[in-house]
Design an enzyme around this catalytic site. Structure first.
Site, PDB file in Angstrom:
ATOM      1  N   ASP A  30       0.851  -1.187   0.000  1.00 40.74           N
ATOM      2  CA  ASP A  30       0.000   0.000   0.000  1.00 40.74           C
ATOM      3  C   ASP A  30       0.891   1.242   0.000  1.00 40.74           C
ATOM      4  OD1 ASP A  30      -3.212   0.564   1.010  1.00 40.74           O
ATOM      5  OD2 ASP A  30      -1.766   2.220   1.097  1.00 40.74           O
ATOM      6  N   ASN A  87     -12.955  -3.237   2.486  1.00 41.72           N
ATOM      7  CA  ASN A  87     -13.908  -2.144   2.675  1.00 41.72           C
ATOM      8  C   ASN A  87     -14.906  -2.141   1.521  1.00 41.72           C
ATOM      9  OD1 ASN A  87     -12.635  -1.123   5.037  1.00 41.72           O
ATOM     10  ND2 ASN A  87     -11.093  -0.118   3.772  1.00 41.72           N
ATOM     11  N   GLY A  93     -15.259   3.224   4.013  1.00 45.52           N
ATOM     12  CA  GLY A  93     -14.031   3.892   3.600  1.00 45.52           C
ATOM     13  C   GLY A  93     -13.442   3.393   2.300  1.00 45.52           C
ATOM     14  N   GLN A  94     -14.229   2.670   1.495  1.00 46.33           N
ATOM     15  CA  GLN A  94     -13.672   2.223   0.211  1.00 46.33           C
ATOM     16  C   GLN A  94     -13.390   3.427  -0.672  1.00 46.33           C
ATOM     17  OE1 GLN A  94     -16.078  -0.568  -2.066  1.00 46.33           O
ATOM     18  NE2 GLN A  94     -14.402  -1.001  -3.500  1.00 46.33           N
ATOM     19  N   SER A  95     -12.163   3.513  -1.156  1.00 41.37           N
ATOM     20  CA  SER A  95     -11.773   4.650  -2.000  1.00 41.37           C
ATOM     21  C   SER A  95     -11.374   4.222  -3.405  1.00 41.37           C
ATOM     22  CB  SER A  95     -10.616   5.420  -1.343  1.00 41.37           C
ATOM     23  OG  SER A  95      -9.489   4.590  -1.192  1.00 41.37           O
ATOM     24  N   HIS A 100     -10.396  -5.238  -3.350  1.00 37.27           N
ATOM     25  CA  HIS A 100      -9.065  -5.564  -2.847  1.00 37.27           C
ATOM     26  C   HIS A 100      -9.145  -5.962  -1.392  1.00 37.27           C
ATOM     27  CE1 HIS A 100      -9.893  -1.248  -2.506  1.00 37.27           C
ATOM     28  NE2 HIS A 100      -9.227  -1.295  -1.360  1.00 37.27           N
ATOM     29  N   HIS A 102      -6.967  -5.787   2.124  1.00 41.40           N
ATOM     30  CA  HIS A 102      -5.823  -5.259   2.865  1.00 41.40           C
ATOM     31  C   HIS A 102      -5.282  -6.377   3.761  1.00 41.40           C
ATOM     32  CE1 HIS A 102      -6.812  -0.820   2.337  1.00 41.40           C
ATOM     33  NE2 HIS A 102      -7.990  -1.357   2.059  1.00 41.40           N
TER      34      HIS A 102
END
Ligand code: AMP
Length: 114
Positions: A30, A87, A93-95, A100, A102
């Site tokens: 990340d 997320n 908080g998915q951006s 994906h 983490h």
């Protein structure tokens, strides 16, 4: 998806620090790490998020967990403990809207998450 950041990273059109790759997934560091180990595991196939997973993707999701376990063992955090996070949508908080996972480890983590 031509404009998808993680599709571009998986295709190596955008550089990343790749930790693992195979024909189904790419794992990379990340860019804004929240723990000593903070990897993202991304399917090569574009799936926007967990809500778009089909039954046919169940093996892919299992494979992502296997890759997470492999990374945790390689990075020496498997026995201490690590966290897998996916997320989904705004309040979580998915951006990046390419699904994906983490993989976070290497420090104590609180619960509940923020
Ligand atoms: P999420 O907020 O769950 O959608 O997670 C997206 C993650 O992608 C965040 O932790 C970002 O730091 C990370 N990220 C964004 N751009 C990049 C990039 N170019 N390379 C690596 N990680 C990235």
């Amino acid at each position: 998806m031509p404009e998808c950041l993680f599709c571009k990273i998986a295709a190596k059109q955008i550089p990343s620090s790749i930790l693992y790759e195979d024909d189904k997934v790419v794992a990379f560091q990340d860019v804004s790490p929240q723990a000593p180990l903070h990897a993202l595991i991304v399917p090569r196939k574009h799936i926007p998020g967990t809500l778009e997973l089909a039954e046919a993707d169940n093996a892919l999701l299992g494979h992502m967990v296997q890759v997470a376990n492999r990374l945790a063992r390689e990075k020496g955090v498997a026995e201490r403990g690590f966290r897998l996070v996916m997320n989904t949508n705004a309040e979580a908080g998915q951006s990046v809207f390419h699904m994906h996972m983490h993989v976070l480890g290497g420090r104590p983590m609180g619960w509940p998450p923020g």
